[in-house]
Design an enzyme around this catalytic site. Structure first.
Site, short mmCIF file in Angstrom:
data_model
loop_
_atom_site.label_atom_id
_atom_site.label_comp_id
_atom_site.label_asym_id
_atom_site.label_seq_id
_atom_site.Cartn_x
_atom_site.Cartn_y
_atom_site.Cartn_z
N LYS A 195 0.85 -1.19 0.00
CA LYS A 195 0.00 0.00 0.00
C LYS A 195 0.89 1.24 0.00
CE LYS A 195 -1.86 2.80 2.84
NZ LYS A 195 -1.93 4.04 2.02
N GLY A 248 6.99 5.04 8.32
CA GLY A 248 6.11 6.19 8.48
C GLY A 248 6.27 6.79 9.87
N SER A 249 5.23 7.44 10.33
CA SER A 249 5.30 8.14 11.61
C SER A 249 5.24 7.17 12.78
CB SER A 249 4.15 9.14 11.72
OG SER A 249 2.92 8.47 11.88
N THR A 250 5.79 7.60 13.90
CA THR A 250 5.74 6.79 15.12
C THR A 250 4.30 6.57 15.56
OG1 THR A 250 7.92 7.55 15.80
CG2 THR A 250 6.47 6.71 17.53
N GLY A 253 2.88 3.94 13.42
CA GLY A 253 3.58 2.70 13.73
C GLY A 253 2.99 1.99 14.94
N GLU A 271 10.12 1.30 10.62
CA GLU A 271 11.11 2.38 10.47
C GLU A 271 10.32 3.67 10.62
OE1 GLU A 271 12.66 5.46 9.28
OE2 GLU A 271 12.81 4.66 7.24
N CYS A 305 13.15 11.24 7.23
CA CYS A 305 13.07 10.78 8.61
C CYS A 305 14.38 11.00 9.36
CB CYS A 305 12.67 9.31 8.65
SG CYS A 305 13.70 8.26 7.61
N GLU A 402 9.14 15.71 15.66
CA GLU A 402 9.55 15.58 14.26
C GLU A 402 8.65 16.47 13.41
OE1 GLU A 402 10.71 12.07 11.18
OE2 GLU A 402 8.75 11.91 12.11
#
Length: 504
Positions: A195, A248-250, A253, A271, A305, A402
Site C-alpha cells: 500500500k 512512516g510516523s511513530t 507505527g 522504520e 526521517c 519531528e
C-alpha cells in the site's frame, strides 16, 4: 514570474512535458482493476495544488482480494519454488526496465511528491534499480548452517520465506521506499501486498506494471492504493498476512503494531520518525560543517526521517558557523522541482505544508530566534522558505517533535559530555551526525549516541549494503543490507537421529 530564492515572490513553473498518467487502478493478481466499491480519490500536484488524476480507492475488500492472490501465489505458485538464481534473473530484468523508464518514473515522483526531478533521475530511480540488482545477487545465497549437536543427532537450519508480506510505505521517497521493501522480499521468495501513501500512489503503480513486464508471476506483487485508516488498517490487521513492514510516523507505527498483535500476531518491522542531531565540534572545517548542516535539513525540503533537524555547535565556532548557515539558507533556491537550478521544491501536500508552518509559529511563540525563512514562498503550491531558529531550548516543541520540513533548530554546547547528553535527549534514535577532526572524539561520541546510524564527517551517506533503522521510538528492524533480506526469512531447525556414527 522569477523562480524564488528564499524570500522572493512565487516560484515559476518550468515548461516541462508532464508524463501521461497511465496507471491509476489497483494492481491485483497481475491485472489493473477497479475497486469493488468503484470509489476513487484525487492525487494532487503540490507545485500548484491542482488535480493530477483520480486514483482507484482500495478498501478492506480489495485488500482481501490482493491477499488472496498473494497467498495463492505463495502456497501454490512458482515464485517461492524457483531457484534463487531464477528469481534473481527476473529481478535483474525488472532493474533493467526501471533504467529504461527512469525519466518517466522521476517525473511521476516530482508531480506527486514535489521531489527534485534532477535528483530523481540521477539518484532515486537509478538507486531503485540498484536495489533490485543487489538483492537479485543475494537471492541464490540464502542458506542455513549445519549444527554441531551435543548428542547423537544431526541438525541443520533452513532459511525459508516468511510468506505473504504487507508493505506500507510513506510519501517522502516513493521510489526508494518501494525498492527497499519489495526487492529483498522478492529475493527471499515472498509474495506481497503493497500500500503506497495516498499522497504518492503513481510511481508504485508504474513499478507494478514493470514487474509484470519483467516476468514476476501474477499474484506475487499486488498494489492497493487507498487511505491508511481503511486500506492500510486492513493490511496491518489481516489474518492471512504473515509480516508487515511499515515506514512512516511513530504514531501510525503504534497503530500498525497494535493491529498486528490483535490479529494473528504477525511479525512487524517499523522504520519510524526521527529528530536526529548533528554535532559540530570546534575543530571542524567550518565550510564543510555548514554544508553538511544545510543538506542535512533542507535536502528534499526536510521531508526525511533522518534529517538533522537539531544542530548542536560547540561554542568556539558557533557565531561564525551561524553566519555561514544563514548565508547558505538564503541562497538555497526554492522553486519548481523541474528546474535543474532549484534545490527545494514544495512540501508534499497542504496538510504537511500547514503542519510545518504551525511548528514555525510554535518556535516563535516559545521564544526561539528566527534567523531566516519562516514563511510560505509564493502564492501557489506548498512552498516554504528554508527556516533556521537559534536560541532553541531542549524543551521547545521544535526541538522535541519531528516536524518533517525545512526547519533547523540551532543549539550551543561546551563539552563532549554535554553534546552526548543533548543528542540522546530525545524519544527518537534514528540517526546522528558528527563533524570533527579528532578520531577519539568521533569514536567516543559515535558509541555513546543511541541511534541506528551515525555519520562521521558526512551526512545521508546511505548505501544499499548499509543497514538502516532505528533505536527507541524510531522503530526496530532494518532496511537495506543483508539484514533486510533476513527479516523476510524465518529459521527452521531440522533434526534427525544418527546411529553408530564414528563421531558426533
Amino acid at each position: 514570474m522569477a523562480d524564488s530564492s528564499n524570500g522572493s515572490s512565487e516560484p515559476a513553473l518550468i515548461k516541462f512535458k508532464l508524463p501521461t498518467i497511465k496507471f491509476t487502478k489497483l494492481f491485483i493478481n497481475g491485472e489493473f482493476v477497479d475497486s469493488l466499491s468503484g470509489k476513487s480519490f484525487e492525487t494532487i500536484d503540490p507545485r500548484t495544488g491542482e488535480l493530477i488524476a483520480r486514483v482507484t480507492e482500495g478498501d478492506k475488500e480489495d485488500v482481501d482480494l490482493a491477499v488472496k492472490a498473494a497467498r495463492q501465489a505463495f502456497d501454490n505458485g512458482p515464485w517461492p519454488r524457483l531457484s534463487g538464481f531464477e528469481r534473481g534473473r527476473i529481478m535483474m530484468k525488472f532493474a533493467d526496465l526501471i533504467d529504461e523508464h527512469v525519466e518517466e518514473l522521476a517525473a511521476l515522483d516530482t508531480i506527486n511528491a514535489g521531489k527534485l526531478f534532477s535528483s530523481g533521475k540521477a539518484v532515486d530511480i537509478p538507486q531503485a534499480a540498484h536495489d533490485f540488482r543487489y538483492y537479485a545477487g543475494a537471492a541464490d545465497k540464502i542458506h542455513g548452517e549445519v549444527l554441531k549437536m551435543s548428542r547423537e543427532l544431526h541438525g541443520y537450519t533452513l532459511h525459508e520465506p516468511i510468506g505473504v508480506i504487507g508493505h506500507i510505505i510513506p510519501w517522502n521517497y516513493p521510489s526508494s521506499m518501494f525498492s527497499m521493501k519489495v526487492a529483498p522480499s522478492l529475493a527471499a521468495g515472498c509474495t506481497m501486498v503493497l500500500k503506497p501513501a495516498e499522497q504518492t500512489p503513481l510511481s508504485a503503480l508504474y513499478y507494478a506494471h514493470l514487474a509484470k513486464l519483467a516476468g514476476i508471476p501474477d499474484g506475487v506483487l499486488n498494489v492497493v492504493t487507498g487511505f491508511g485508516p481503511t486500506a492500510g488498517a486492513a493490511v496491518a490487521s489481516h489474518m492471512d498476512i504473515d509480516k508487515v513492514s511499515f515506514t512512516g510516523s511513530t504514531e501510525v507505527g503504534r497503530v500498525v503494531m497494535q493491529a498486528a498483535a490483535t490479529s494473528n500476531l504477525k511479525s512487524v518491522s517499523l522504520e519510524l520518525g526521527g529528530k536526529s542531531p548533528l554535532i559540530i565540534f570546534d575543530d571542524a572545517d567550518i565550510d564543510k560543517a555548514a554544508q553538511l548542516a544545510i543538506i542535512g535539513i533542507f535536502h528534499n525540503k526536510g521531508e526525511i526521517c533522518a534529517a538533522s533537524s537539531r544542530v548542536y555547535v560547540q561554542e568556539g565556532i558557533y557565531d561564525e558557523l551561524v553566519k555561514k548557515l544563514v548565508e547558505k539558507a538564503k541562497a538555497w533556491k526554492v522553486g519548481d522541482p523541474f528546474d535543474p537550478t532549484v534545490r527545494h521544491g514544495p512540501q508534499v501536500d497542504k496538510k504537511q505544508f500547514e503542519k510545518v508552518l504551525s511548528y514555525i509559529e510554535h518556535g516563535k511563540r516559545e521564544g526561539a530566534c528566527l534567523l531566516t525563512g519562516g514563511k510560505p514562498s509564493g502564492d501557489k503550491g506548498y512552498y516554504i522558505e528554508p527556516t533556521i531558529f537559534a536560541d532553541v531550548k531542549e524543551d521547545m516543541l521544535i526541538a522535541k517533535d519531528e516536524i518533517f520540513g525545512p526547519v533547523m533548530s540551532l543549539m550551543k554546547f561546551k563539552t563532549v559530555e554535554e553534546a552526548i547528553k543533548c543528542a540522546n535527549n530525545t524519544r527518537y534514535g534514528l540517526a546522528a551526525g558528527i563533524v570533527t577532526q579528532n578520531l577519539d572524539v568521533a569514536n567516543t561520541v559515535s558509541r555513546s549516541i543511541r541511534a541506528g546510524t551515525i555519520w562521521i564527517n558526512c551526512y545521508f551517506a546511505f548505501d544499499v549494503d548499509c543497514p538502516f533503522g532505528g533505536y527507541k521510538m524510531s522503530g526496530f528492524g532494518r532496511d537495506l543490507g543483508m539484514e533486510a533480506l533476513h527479516k523476510y526469512l524465518q529459521v527452521k531447525s531440522v533434526v534427525t537421529p544418527i546411529y553408530n556414527s564414528p563421531w558426533l
